[in-house]
Design a protein around this motif. Structure first.
Motif, short mmCIF file in Angstrom:
data_model
loop_
_atom_site.label_atom_id
_atom_site.label_comp_id
_atom_site.label_asym_id
_atom_site.label_seq_id
_atom_site.Cartn_x
_atom_site.Cartn_y
_atom_site.Cartn_z
N SER A 13 46.96 22.48 32.16
CA SER A 13 47.28 23.72 33.09
C SER A 13 47.17 24.96 32.11
CB SER A 13 49.04 23.70 33.38
OG SER A 13 49.28 22.50 34.01
N VAL A 14 47.54 24.96 30.80
CA VAL A 14 47.36 26.09 29.86
C VAL A 14 45.96 26.29 30.02
CG1 VAL A 14 47.31 26.86 27.57
CG2 VAL A 14 49.22 25.72 28.72
N ILE A 15 45.08 25.41 29.84
CA ILE A 15 43.54 25.69 29.81
C ILE A 15 42.88 26.34 30.98
CG2 ILE A 15 41.19 24.43 29.31
CD1 ILE A 15 42.74 22.43 27.64
N ALA A 16 43.52 25.77 32.21
CA ALA A 16 43.19 26.41 33.24
C ALA A 16 43.56 27.90 33.53
CB ALA A 16 43.64 25.62 34.57
N ILE A 17 44.62 28.27 32.83
CA ILE A 17 44.83 29.74 32.85
C ILE A 17 44.26 30.52 32.01
CG2 ILE A 17 46.87 31.22 32.09
CD1 ILE A 17 48.85 28.99 32.98
N ALA A 18 43.70 29.85 30.77
CA ALA A 18 42.82 30.58 29.82
C ALA A 18 41.30 30.42 30.49
CB ALA A 18 42.68 29.67 28.64
N ILE A 19 41.02 29.57 31.25
CA ILE A 19 39.66 29.81 32.19
C ILE A 19 39.71 31.06 32.91
CG2 ILE A 19 38.28 28.62 33.59
CD1 ILE A 19 38.73 25.97 32.28
N SER A 20 41.05 30.98 33.63
CA SER A 20 40.89 31.95 34.54
C SER A 20 41.09 33.49 34.08
CB SER A 20 42.18 31.78 35.60
OG SER A 20 43.17 31.90 34.82
N ALA A 21 41.72 33.60 32.78
CA ALA A 21 41.88 34.88 32.18
C ALA A 21 40.22 35.06 31.73
CB ALA A 21 42.62 34.69 31.13
N CYS A 22 39.43 34.28 31.28
CA CYS A 22 37.91 34.17 30.91
C CYS A 22 37.08 34.96 32.02
CB CYS A 22 37.38 33.14 30.29
SG CYS A 22 38.10 32.85 28.58
N LEU A 23 37.42 34.15 32.99
CA LEU A 23 36.72 34.67 34.33
C LEU A 23 36.94 36.09 34.60
CD1 LEU A 23 36.72 31.25 36.56
CD2 LEU A 23 34.68 32.47 35.66
N ILE A 24 38.03 36.47 34.61
CA ILE A 24 38.50 37.81 35.00
C ILE A 24 37.91 38.85 34.02
CG2 ILE A 24 40.49 39.38 34.90
CD1 ILE A 24 42.28 37.24 36.04
N ARG A 25 37.90 38.46 32.76
CA ARG A 25 37.26 39.43 31.67
C ARG A 25 35.75 39.38 31.99
NH1 ARG A 25 38.23 43.75 29.82
NH2 ARG A 25 40.16 43.08 29.21
N LEU A 26 34.99 38.19 32.24
CA LEU A 26 33.74 38.09 32.65
C LEU A 26 33.20 39.06 33.76
CD1 LEU A 26 31.14 36.22 31.70
CD2 LEU A 26 31.85 34.81 33.38
N ILE A 27 33.98 39.12 34.58
CA ILE A 27 33.75 39.95 35.90
C ILE A 27 34.10 41.24 35.76
CG2 ILE A 27 34.49 40.19 38.31
CD1 ILE A 27 35.16 37.20 38.60
N ILE A 28 35.15 41.72 35.13
CA ILE A 28 35.26 43.19 34.97
C ILE A 28 35.40 43.60 33.75
CG2 ILE A 28 37.06 43.19 36.86
CD1 ILE A 28 39.33 43.22 34.83
N GLY A 29 34.65 42.91 32.87
CA GLY A 29 34.50 43.42 31.44
C GLY A 29 33.81 44.85 31.38
N PRO A 30 34.31 45.74 30.51
CA PRO A 30 33.98 46.84 30.26
C PRO A 30 32.64 47.05 29.79
CG PRO A 30 35.66 46.90 28.91
CD PRO A 30 35.50 45.78 29.74
N SER A 31 32.03 46.20 28.98
CA SER A 31 30.74 46.15 28.22
C SER A 31 30.14 44.81 28.27
CB SER A 31 30.90 46.61 26.80
OG SER A 31 31.63 45.74 25.94
N VAL A 32 28.95 44.93 27.86
CA VAL A 32 28.07 43.44 27.98
C VAL A 32 28.61 42.62 26.87
CG1 VAL A 32 25.78 42.45 27.46
CG2 VAL A 32 26.16 44.78 28.80
#
Length: 91
Positions: A13-32
């Motif tokens: 569950s904790v790893i799934a939360i970390a994966i979703s946070a990484c996906l959010i950063r991947l989508i809305i990341g302000p820079s490359v």
């Protein structure tokens, strides 16, 4: 040993939360660079998830898959970093 499945489910569950946070950063990341670091962390979290699932399902096949994901993550991160800094991957 009765507590091990609960600990494994909690870690999944904790790893799934970390994966979703990484996906959010991947989508809305302000820079490359933010997106590239999020992708690298996503590969690391996917590798950890595969290893934990291998322990949970008591199979050794998942560890080979984790090794492949880790190698793919390293190569893709190195290639993308080279592409973003120099404009090409191979000289």
């Amino acid at each position: 040993m009765i507590i091990l499945p609960y600990v494994l489910m909690l870690s999944i569950s904790v790893i799934a939360i970390a994966i979703s946070a990484c996906l959010i950063r991947l989508i809305i990341g302000p820079s490359v660079i933010d997106r590239l670091l999020a992708l690298d962390t996503l590969f690391l979290n996917a590798t950890c998830l595969i290893v934990v699932l291998g322990v949970y399902w008591a199979t050794t096949d998942m560890f080979e898959a984790a090794l492949l994901v880790a190698m793919l993550g390293f190569v893709s991160t190195a290639a993308l970093a080279r592409y973003f800094t120099t404009g090409h991957v191979i000289d």
